[in-house]
Design an enzyme around this catalytic site. Structure first.
Site, short mmCIF file in Angstrom:
data_model
loop_
_atom_site.label_atom_id
_atom_site.label_comp_id
_atom_site.label_asym_id
_atom_site.label_seq_id
_atom_site.Cartn_x
_atom_site.Cartn_y
_atom_site.Cartn_z
CE1 TYR A 101 41.50 40.08 51.76
CE2 TYR A 101 43.78 40.42 51.24
CZ TYR A 101 42.44 39.73 51.09
OH TYR A 101 42.42 39.01 49.98
CE LYS A 140 42.80 42.90 48.92
NZ LYS A 140 42.55 41.39 48.06
CD GLU A 185 37.66 37.81 41.96
OE1 GLU A 185 38.58 38.60 41.60
OE2 GLU A 185 36.71 38.00 42.67
CG LEU A 243 38.90 42.54 45.14
CD1 LEU A 243 38.04 42.79 46.24
CD2 LEU A 243 40.14 42.19 45.40
N1 PDD Z 1 44.60 39.53 46.14
N2 PDD Z 1 40.52 38.99 43.02
C1 PDD Z 1 40.86 38.25 44.09
C2 PDD Z 1 39.83 37.36 44.57
C3 PDD Z 1 42.01 38.71 44.83
O1 PDD Z 1 42.09 38.26 46.06
C4 PDD Z 1 43.05 39.75 44.35
C5 PDD Z 1 43.85 40.25 45.18
C6 PDD Z 1 42.56 40.36 43.22
C7 PDD Z 1 43.38 41.28 42.63
O2 PDD Z 1 43.35 42.32 43.24
P1 PDD Z 1 44.68 43.47 43.14
O3 PDD Z 1 45.12 43.92 41.76
O4 PDD Z 1 44.00 44.95 44.01
O5 PDD Z 1 45.71 43.07 44.13
C8 PDD Z 1 41.45 40.02 42.49
C9 PDD Z 1 45.56 40.03 47.11
C10 PDD Z 1 46.78 40.13 46.48
C11 PDD Z 1 45.99 38.76 48.01
O6 PDD Z 1 44.65 38.47 48.44
O7 PDD Z 1 46.73 38.42 48.54
#
Ligand code: PDD
Length: 279
Positions: A33, A147, A179, A203
């Site tokens: 996703y 992801k 994280e 991620l």
């Molecule tokens: N989450 N780490 C994890 C485990 C995440 O699920 C996310 C993003 C990030 C940050 O990634 P980005 O900057 O590309 O949004 C880091 C999304 C927003 C979610 O699961 O809703």
């Protein structure tokens, strides 16, 4: 809730968007996703998200070629059809459908869904908010750099925060911070900004990449390295980054106040720099 959903080839109403029970995303979390932000009707950082989507689908050997023009058109249409001003586009691609069996068949046809939802962002204005976080063991599978929707460990961690009236859960593995349940974690110590390197253990957030670019252009002291829970607690400032949270200050972790429970100057400066760079 959005009115229209893109489902494989067409736009359907939310209530009519149905997936087969033997879809592998449903049965095995065999799906990937992306979450992309929309601010003032505009889609942001599309190419970065598509780059990561290509990585995820390639690592899992999905039978799909990611066509940026195809997805851009869908996202723009959804924003218009659903009259979205501020919020996110959610895209999910599953490997496809087959009679239940662990091993996947080659050449399955992926299922593609996309829809939008509204969101209030934590912009660095007079309402800029700092939040509490908790810590929790990182019990995720070995490839959180992809992801995928295999998010059971993340949702357990996030729910723990929710039960304790905290905003986010910061994950640790062998005493090191990786994280958070749905964001990347950063600390500031003596004006140096530190975050975990983009290895297979985290991620590689799009927000993280964008902020690193800004930090480098401003020639601010920055290091990608691991840090311990103890270092986290003793930081001058802590913040998280994600598409939904942008740059959000963390002012208390477990029982420990960070920067006396106030938003730090460096975090605020970075949040403002980020805001100016994107808007
Ligand atoms: N989450 N780490 C994890 C485990 C995440 O699920 C996310 C993003 C990030 C940050 O990634 P980005 O900057 O590309 O949004 C880091 C999304 C927003 C979610 O699961 O809703």
């Amino acid at each position: 809730m959005s009115k229209f959903v893109f489902l494989n080839t067409r736009y359907v109403e939310f209530k009519d968007a149905k997936i087969h029970i033997e879809d592998r995303g449903f049965q095995f979390s065999d799906s990937v996703y992306e979450v992309i932000k929309v601010i003032n009707n505009n889609l942001f950082d599309f190419d970065y998200h598509m780059g990561r989507l290509k990585y995820s689908t390639k690592e899992l050997k999905f039978n799909i070629k990611i066509d940026n023009i195809f997805f851009n058109k869908i996202f723009i249409n959804l924003i218009k059809k659903n009259r979205l001003t501020n919020g996110i586009v959610y895209l999910q691609i599953t490997r496809g459908e087959q009679p239940r069996e662990h091993a996947y068949k080659k050449n399955l046809k992926p299922n593609i869904i996309a829809y939008t939802s509204k969101k209030k962002f934590n912009f660095p204005n007079k309402n800029f908010k700092g939040y509490k976080a908790i810590t929790y063991p990182d019990i995720r599978w070995g490839r959180p750099d992809i992801k995928t929707t295999s998010l059971l460990a993340n949702i357990l961690a996030a729910s723990e925060a929710s039960n304790k009236a905290a905003y986010e859960t910061i994950l640790f593995k062998n005493n090191k911070i990786t994280e958070a349940s749905h964001s990347n974690v950063w600390i500031i110590k003596k004006n140096k900004i530190i975050t975990h390197p983009a290895t297979r253990e985290i991620l590689k957030g799009v927000t993280r990449t964008l902020l690193i670019n800004i930090i480098k252009s401003l020639e601010i002291n920055f290091e990608e390295r691991e840090f311990s829970i103890n270092e986290l607690y003793k930081s001058d400032e802590v913040f998280i980054t994600s598409t939904g949270s942008l740059i959000t200050p963390i002012i208390k972790i477990d029982k420990i106040k960070i920067n006396n429970g106030k938003i730090g100057q460096v975090t605020k400066f970075l949040a403002l720099s980020f805001y100016k760079a994107i808007i």
